[in-house]
Design a protein around this motif. Structure first.
Motif, PDB file in Angstrom:
ATOM      1  N   LYS A   1       2.948  58.087  48.368  1.00 48.19           N
ATOM      2  CA  LYS A   1       3.369  56.783  48.856  1.00 48.19           C
ATOM      3  C   LYS A   1       3.925  55.948  47.707  1.00 48.19           C
ATOM      4  O   LYS A   1       3.684  56.252  46.523  1.00 48.19           O
ATOM      5  N   GLU A   2       4.646  54.932  48.053  1.00 51.49           N
ATOM      6  CA  GLU A   2       5.125  53.991  47.038  1.00 51.49           C
ATOM      7  C   GLU A   2       3.941  53.243  46.455  1.00 51.49           C
ATOM      8  O   GLU A   2       3.009  52.860  47.166  1.00 51.49           O
TER       9      GLU A   2
ATOM     10  N   THR B   1       7.794  55.250  42.690  1.00 55.06           N
ATOM     11  CA  THR B   1       8.738  54.471  43.479  1.00 55.06           C
ATOM     12  C   THR B   1       8.815  55.089  44.879  1.00 55.06           C
ATOM     13  O   THR B   1       8.335  56.205  45.116  1.00 55.06           O
ATOM     14  N   ALA B   2       9.419  54.387  45.793  1.00 56.64           N
ATOM     15  CA  ALA B   2       9.568  54.913  47.151  1.00 56.64           C
ATOM     16  C   ALA B   2      10.370  56.218  47.133  1.00 56.64           C
ATOM     17  O   ALA B   2      10.059  57.177  47.851  1.00 56.64           O
ATOM     18  N   GLU B   3      11.400  56.271  46.280  1.00 53.36           N
ATOM     19  CA  GLU B   3      12.224  57.476  46.199  1.00 53.36           C
ATOM     20  C   GLU B   3      11.423  58.641  45.608  1.00 53.36           C
ATOM     21  O   GLU B   3      11.515  59.779  46.090  1.00 53.36           O
TER      22      GLU B   3
END
Length: 648
Positions: A351-352, A303-305
């Motif tokens: 990266k996501e 995920t982006a997080e």
């Protein structure tokens, strides 16, 4: 760096407090401990740490001297030369601080170094059950072992504890066999205390033991030493510079940029087993005996997080060497078949979505692969959470010339100066009578370079221990199954480089180990004979006896019509051909490779004669193979060492 930031750094350094010695900190360097041995008949260097600017008083028996600690807290003093004897107490006092080393003897100190055949323990040697019995009661022999360690710059002290031990049946089994047997034999010649310092590491190359100053004189290490210097200041910068060089080498070899391929792209990829074990055990015929580069890769969705929180990549041990990328960005490279990897990820690396982890693994010998559990291969997030990389991984064998593969200079056994910095430099100017060196197996890939490297190692160590330090070099024994025809051999070429380096150095002696090797084991058990041959070399180089130190050597190689004659010197008694009516192992050769042939030799007195016949006779080789079968010896059972010589 801007001029202002540089000035700010200098200002902060000037305001930094000077080193402060803790009240219970040792005054003496760790080399000076209970049960130690100091070198006799020469001034004794003693050193340690105290509070900056304070005076230190040092006593040893009736001898006394003093020193003043510098701004960095370091002090060094010289005590007068002493005859063999003891025990003594060595004491250092500074203000209210005091430290003593008790039961210190004065005698002869020998430094033992190299790779696994020097490291190999007494309990693994021939007749170990006898050698670890009552004959190991040696209260006048002491032993200090330096634990395995590396550093990218010179260290003043050890990173791991060291201590002197009184040799006894209870502890001798774990000591270096060659080192111990040598010391025991030397005590039979001179009845004085003996101290043995063992600093050895199995699998290590000679470059890892050399000072940087000597490597700079060699033609092949300029770029690697610049990478090492960057790594010492900032590991990320060093990794980046090295991998850029590695990538350039890879592309010049005509290969695609595999590290840029996303998971699933490219040709020739296959699924690897879900368990991480040597690829020789995968049950795939083409991998059963594969020693070269294998690319491996995995993919993980984040995920982006999670991508923002990723701080490190974890891998299990890579056997032998890895170069690793994440999404095409270099993150690390390390040598160490048994060492798990943890590579810090630069911000923005992850990266996501899909992330590709690509690892090039070089296996030069034996088993190879990426090891550990599936959970050991993971992305570490802020706070310590780990995300396991999904299986199956993919793999792709890509053979290259392994002798020219660039390797990270901060490695363990294959680094540049890394072992020297942590395992030799901290010994400091400790008094040493001679150095023993048993190494070379890890350098057979480039044997012709070894003469220059061994010469440089001896020069560098003499700057530390004194310009007259004698060296006793073990010429490598046989290993591998014998051949039925002449062969070009890296092991034989390395033996020749060892012989040539010693022959050019009047303070060096060679112990020829042919005849004590093992066709099936690179670690032959008969370390007692190796030690005795080292002692014979020591009798000439260290004790100054007028004897042949290394067995018979070729004095001249000349052609007379249709024969070539090799006249030997340094013969004890006479030359003999054992178990056959003529000498074995002689070859005549042309100029280039593949031109050698076995010839029927004849022995008369000190001369071996070879018939030229119809072939070329430009060179002579003797005992030239990984495991040559040769049968010449003199009356002292000393064999001539292998050699190659031009016919004159």
């Amino acid at each position: 760096m801007t001029k202002n930031s540089l000035l700010l750094g200098v200002a902060l350094l000037a305001l930094s407090p000077l080193p402060v010695l803790a009240a219970d900190a040792p005054l003496l360097h760790p080399m000076f401990q209970d049960h130690g041995v100091l070198q006799r008949d020469r001034p004794i260097q003693v050193w340690g740490d105290a509070k900056p600017g304070e005076s230190v008083t040092i006593t040893l028996g009736d001898a006394k001297t003093s020193a003043k600690a510098g701004k960095d807290g370091r002090w060094q003093a010289t005590l007068p030369a002493l005859k063999a004897g003891g025990p003594f107490t060595l004491t250092a006092k500074s203000g209210s601080a005091e430290q003593s080393a008790k039961d210190v003897l004065i005698g002869d100190v020998y430094l033992c170094s190299g790779q696994s055949n020097m490291e190999m323990q007494v309990r693994r040697s021939l007749d170990a059950w006898v050698e670890t019995g009552t004959r190991a009661n040696q209260p006048q022999m002491r032993y200090l072992n330096v634990e395995r360690d590396t550093a990218t710059s010179v260290k003043q002290t050890f990173g791991k504890p060291v201590n002197w031990q009184v040799i006894s049946p209870q502890n001798v089994g774990d000591m270096s066999a060659v080192c111990y047997f040598f010391g025991r034999e030397m005590r039979k010649l001179e009845d004085v205390p003996v101290g043995l310092i063992n600093t050895a590491w199995g699998g290590s190359t000679i470059e890892s033991w050399m000072p940087v100053e000597e490597l700079r004189k060699q033609p092949d290490y300029k770029d690697a030493l610049s990478f090492l210097a960057k790594y010492d200041v900032n590991p990320a910068d060093g990794v980046r510079a090295f991998v850029e060089g590695w990538q350039s080498w890879w592309k010049k070899s005509g290969q695609p940029e595999i590290w840029r391929e996303p998971f699933g792209a490219g040709d020739g990829w296959r699924d690897a087993p879900a368990t991480f074990r040597p690829w020789e055990t995968w049950g795939m015929p083409d991998m059963a005996a594969y020693n070269n580069i294998v690319w491996m890769r995995a993919s993980i969705n984040l995920t982006a997080e999670q991508a923002r929180q990723g701080v490190a990549l974890h891998l299990g041990p890579a056997d032998d060497l890895d170069v690793t990328w994440v999404n095409g960005t270099a993150v690390g490279s390390q040598y160490g078949p048994g060492d798990p990897r943890r590579y810090v990820l630069p911000p923005g690396t992850l990266k996501e979505g899909a992330n590709t982890i690509t690892v090039a693994i070089l296996d030069a010998y034996g088993d190879g692969g990426l090891y550990g559990t599936a959970e050991a291969q993971a992305i570490e997030l802020t706070g310590g959470t780990k995300l396991t990389l999904p299986t199956p991984w993919q793999f792709k064998p890509t053979p290259v010339d392994t002798s020219v593969v660039p390797q990270a200079p901060w490695g363990t056994v294959n680094g540049l100066s890394t072992i020297h910095n942590a395992m030799l430099a901290p010994i400091g100017p400790y008094g040493v009578r001679a150095a023993l060196w048993y190494q070379g197996e890890s350098n057979t890939g480039r044997p012709l370079q070894y003469k220059s490297l061994l010469t440089g190692l001896m020069a560098g160590w003499r700057r530390q221990f004194g310009p007259d330090l004698p060296f006793l070099i073990v010429q490598l024994p046989e290993w591998g199954y014998p051949q039925d025809k002449p062969m070009d051999s890296g092991l034989a070429s390395l033996r020749e480089s060892q012989r040539a380096a010693v022959a050019a150095d009047p303070k060096a002696g060679l112990a020829v180990a042919l005849g004590v090797g093992d066709w099936y084991d690179i670690h032959p058990a008969n370390k007692q004979i190796v030690a005795k041959r080292l002692v014979r070399a020591a009798r000439k180089v260290v004790l100054g006896e007028n004897i042949a130190p290394s067995g018979p050597i070729p004095a001249s190689v000349t052609r007379n019509g249709d024969t070539v004659s090799i006249r030997f010197t340094d013969i004890d008694g006479g030359l003999k051909a054992l178990s056959y009516h003529r000498p074995l192992g002689f070859e005549l050769c042309g100029e280039g490779p593949g031109t050698c042939r076995f010839v029927d030799a004849e022995l008369k007195g000190d001369t071996v004669t070879l018939p030229v016949g119809g072939g070329p006779a430009v060179r002579v080789r003797y005992c030239w193979a990984d495991s040559p079968i040769c049968n010449l010896q003199d009356s002292a059972r000393q064999p001539p060492g292998p050699f190659e010589a031009q016919v004159k």
